[in-house]
Design an enzyme around this catalytic site. Structure first.
Site, PDB file in Angstrom:
ATOM      1  N   CYS A  16      -5.104  44.815  -3.627  1.00  0.00           N
ATOM      2  CA  CYS A  16      -4.443  43.524  -3.430  1.00  0.00           C
ATOM      3  C   CYS A  16      -3.088  43.521  -4.113  1.00  0.00           C
ATOM      4  O   CYS A  16      -2.864  44.228  -5.092  1.00  0.00           O
ATOM      5  CB  CYS A  16      -5.329  42.395  -3.948  1.00  0.00           C
ATOM      6  SG  CYS A  16      -4.779  40.739  -3.456  1.00  0.00           S
ATOM      7  N   ASP A  17      -2.184  42.684  -3.627  1.00  0.00           N
ATOM      8  CA  ASP A  17      -0.763  42.916  -3.887  1.00  0.00           C
ATOM      9  C   ASP A  17      -0.341  42.977  -5.347  1.00  0.00           C
ATOM     10  O   ASP A  17       0.440  43.833  -5.724  1.00  0.00           O
ATOM     11  CB  ASP A  17       0.105  41.935  -3.099  1.00  0.00           C
ATOM     12  CG  ASP A  17      -0.267  40.479  -3.309  1.00  0.00           C
ATOM     13  OD1 ASP A  17      -1.094  40.170  -4.167  1.00  0.00           O
ATOM     14  OD2 ASP A  17       0.293  39.634  -2.579  1.00  0.00           O
ATOM     15  N   LYS A  18      -0.840  42.110  -6.232  1.00  0.00           N
ATOM     16  CA  LYS A  18      -0.382  42.165  -7.622  1.00  0.00           C
ATOM     17  C   LYS A  18      -0.838  43.436  -8.312  1.00  0.00           C
ATOM     18  O   LYS A  18      -0.219  43.885  -9.283  1.00  0.00           O
ATOM     19  CB  LYS A  18      -0.889  40.950  -8.412  1.00  0.00           C
ATOM     20  CG  LYS A  18      -0.499  39.602  -7.831  1.00  0.00           C
ATOM     21  CD  LYS A  18       0.980  39.476  -7.591  1.00  0.00           C
ATOM     22  CE  LYS A  18       1.281  38.234  -6.793  1.00  0.00           C
ATOM     23  NZ  LYS A  18       0.726  38.236  -5.424  1.00  0.00           N
ATOM     24  N   GLU A  54       1.561  30.960  -4.674  1.00  0.00           N
ATOM     25  CA  GLU A  54       2.049  31.180  -3.319  1.00  0.00           C
ATOM     26  C   GLU A  54       1.727  29.967  -2.451  1.00  0.00           C
ATOM     27  O   GLU A  54       0.781  29.228  -2.717  1.00  0.00           O
ATOM     28  CB  GLU A  54       1.408  32.422  -2.704  1.00  0.00           C
ATOM     29  CG  GLU A  54       1.880  33.706  -3.352  1.00  0.00           C
ATOM     30  CD  GLU A  54       1.272  34.934  -2.711  1.00  0.00           C
ATOM     31  OE1 GLU A  54       1.717  36.033  -3.042  1.00  0.00           O
ATOM     32  OE2 GLU A  54       0.347  34.794  -1.890  1.00  0.00           O
ATOM     33  N   ASP A 101      -5.319  36.874  -3.826  1.00  0.00           N
ATOM     34  CA  ASP A 101      -4.404  35.803  -3.439  1.00  0.00           C
ATOM     35  C   ASP A 101      -4.983  35.000  -2.277  1.00  0.00           C
ATOM     36  O   ASP A 101      -4.919  33.768  -2.257  1.00  0.00           O
ATOM     37  CB  ASP A 101      -3.062  36.390  -3.006  1.00  0.00           C
ATOM     38  CG  ASP A 101      -2.269  36.953  -4.174  1.00  0.00           C
ATOM     39  OD1 ASP A 101      -2.872  37.217  -5.214  1.00  0.00           O
ATOM     40  OD2 ASP A 101      -1.058  37.132  -4.030  1.00  0.00           O
ATOM     41  N   SER A 154       3.554  33.808   0.255  1.00  0.00           N
ATOM     42  CA  SER A 154       2.815  34.994   0.655  1.00  0.00           C
ATOM     43  C   SER A 154       3.699  35.842   1.554  1.00  0.00           C
ATOM     44  O   SER A 154       4.609  35.349   2.216  1.00  0.00           O
ATOM     45  CB  SER A 154       1.555  34.584   1.414  1.00  0.00           C
ATOM     46  OG  SER A 154       1.013  35.674   2.121  1.00  0.00           O
TER      47      SER A 154
END
Length: 560
Positions: free
Chosen positions: A125-127, A447, A84, A473
């Site tokens: 990472c977030d996803k 985002e 991201d 974000s």
């Protein structure tokens, strides 16, 4: 060996007819002894292109060592991962949320194809965090998620910094408040090594949520990425998955309605990312748990904000780990009578049992005492009104203003809004509307950290409000409302807002409205025409056709 431990893999490796399959396995170095053990998939989201996941290749080796030590045969495979932070503000950012579905699909497909008996998924990472959980839930094999851990904070001019500070520095640089040399210095300092973004941004929010929900072992994921103890955590994850296999505990036995409510508690008590709303709704869909957008607002309203975390507060995820970690937060919420007891986790203990084992660093002030909350309600709020009849999500810390009325500045692309911001065309009092950036319209629901951080850096963070059908974000701060639903591309009211329309944010009444009559809104909608899709072929086009509203988690399904 109990044949139930090889319930799935026996179909691919046992018996005379499976000789060709065994021959292939011998070619990669497995033995008959290996094939007589449970086959455990190790789903890795390693990628060389970003720090969040760049260390997972080495970490996977420790997980596999743990699996072997506990009597299993690990087989590692990889998925994609999109950064991201690196793609923020570009066309590439459209791939981020789409990647959640692709990762979940690839884990499901590989698990079904190779008939694994159990699985461990490594995320960064977030996803990748909700995506791995979604894939494991579909398979419903004994399994767990291991988070790769937070990056260490950087140091700039004597204080800790994160990537959030770099994004905000861009706005300060545009306003002439920071020199070229200063910008270069902070960009070199902010990210000192491997690990996911250091504040309570989306990665650390979701990692904490997954430990509370139970599919991630509490106390393992929050060990920072470069901490020497991370290898031991990875080995432990490998042994734990074998314990889950022997106990027959699968994700759907863990992911109950009460477990989801525990996860929401973690999000709102830490001032976590608004993206958690999308991801937990999507996970609930996979687990066939009835979870709704308003549940987040209801739980937040009765939960104190306890963790003093960036982007609003002082501390990073490494500080949270040192203070006592998610277990200490769970202990606070247990003492408050908010945490559901009896919810099984991947450690084979319940969450309340784990909470009672928490160790608090003496004198820490990262996680406040119940008697001294940062504020008495949590960090998320759901707003509704004639502009967002299906709702939108706002992150609240108690520092932002609770009321804003101002004229709309309307943009149909994030880039146009960013250009206006850096050119000084957004003024105090404005309400910035960024539309056609939703799940379908984007596609991919980009985002807006570049834009929101630029506004803060320009000194407008407390003087403007923003509404988008895209996302924010976890590093975003200010009066910012995202996930506006229905989105513009579906003919939501955000599509008919005109420049100068008065927009009202009222957190006291949990409302967001445009000062237009119902008849005027209907008349404008009657004239509205959907724009041409940005992508007519390929993965983005397919995603746009299958994706749901943000109010449903932006999941993809053929039956929507």
């Amino acid at each position: 060996m109990d044949p139930r431990l090889r319930e799935h893999s026996s179909h691919i490796v046992d018996g005379p007819s499976r000789a060709p399959a065994r021959s292939y396995f011998y070619a990669i170095g497995l033995t008959d002894e290996d094939l007589a053990k449970p086959l455990v998939g190790v789903a890795n989201t390693w990628i060389e292109a970003m720090p969040c996941n760049s260390h997972l290749r080495k970490l996977a080796e420790k997980v596999k060592d743990g699996i072997r030590a506990a009597g299993g045969t690990p087989l590692e495979f990889n998925t994609i991962a999109i950064s991201d932070g690196e793609t923020m503000g570009t066309e590439g950012m459209r791939a981020s949320l789409v990647s959640r579905e692709v990762i979940a699909d690839s884990i499901e497909l590989t698990g079904r194809g190779y008939m694994f008996d159990a699985m461990v998924a490594l995320a960064g990472c977030d996803k990748t965090i909700p995506a791995t959980a979604m894939g494991l839930t579909r398979l419903n094999l004994p399994s767990l998620v291991l988070y790769g851990g937070s990056i260490q904070p950087g140091r700039f001019r004597g204080h800790d910094v994160t990537i959030q500070d770099v994004f905000e520095a861009v706005g300060a640089h545009s306003a002439g408040k920071m020199s070229d040399a200063d910008l270069k210095e902070i960009e070199h300092a902010a990210c000192p090594g491997a690990g996911a973004c250091g504040g309570m941004f989306t990665a650390n929010t979701m990692a904490t949520a997954l430990e509370f929900i139970g599919i991630a072992p509490i106390g393992l994921g929050n060990v920072p990425a470069t901490d020497p103890r991370k290898n031991d955590a990875a080995f432990r994850a490998g042994t734990l998955v074998m314990d889950l296999l022997r106990a027959g505990i699968t994700p759907r036995k863990i992911l109950t309605r009460k477990a989801f409510e525990n996860a929401i508690l973690a999000v709102v008590a830490t001032g976590g990312s608004t993206n958690a709303v999308l991801h937990l709704l999507a996970m609930a869909r996979e687990a066939e748990v009835d979870l709704r957008l308003d549940d987040f607002g209801d739980i937040s309203a009765k939960t104190p904000l306890l963790a003093d975390m960036k982007p609003w507060g002082k501390y990073t995820a490494v500080d949270l780990y040192n203070a006592g970690g998610p277990a200490l937060l769970a202990k606070r919420l247990l003492d408050a009578g908010l945490l559901h007891r009896g919810q099984m986790t991947a450690t084979l203990k319940t969450l309340d049992e784990e909470a009672l084992l928490a160790k608090e660093l003496p004198g820490q002030d990262v996680i406040h005492a119940l008697s001294n909350p940062i504020k008495t309600t949590g960090g998320l709020m759901i707003l509704r009104g004639n502009l967002v009849p299906e709702g939108c999500v706002v992150k609240t810390s108690g520092h932002e203003k609770s009321f804003h009325r101002g004229p709309a500045r309307v943009f149909d692309r994030e880039e146009d809004a960013m250009d206006a911001a850096v050119k000084g065309q957004i003024k105090k009092g404005d309400v910035v509307i960024v539309r056609y950036e939703g799940p379908r319209g984007g596609p991919g629901m980009r985002e807006m950290l570049g834009l929101t951080a630029a506004l803060v850096g320009l000194g407008l963070g407390e003087d403007v409000a923003l509404l988008t059908d895209g996302r924010f974000s976890g590093a975003t701060r200010g009066l910012m409302a995202g996930h506006a639903a229905p989105e513009a591309a579906r003919g939501g009211p955000i599509a008919i807002v005109a420049v100068g329309d008065q927009i009202v944010f009222d957190l006291a009444t949990k409302s967001l409205r445009v000062e237009l009559s119902d008849d005027e809104i209907k008349a404008r909608l009657a004239k509205w025409k959907a724009p041409e899709p940005r992508y007519k072929t390929g993965v983005f086009a397919k995603y746009a056709k299958l994706v749901s509203s943000a109010s449903l988690g932006a999941i993809t399904s053929s039956d929507l």
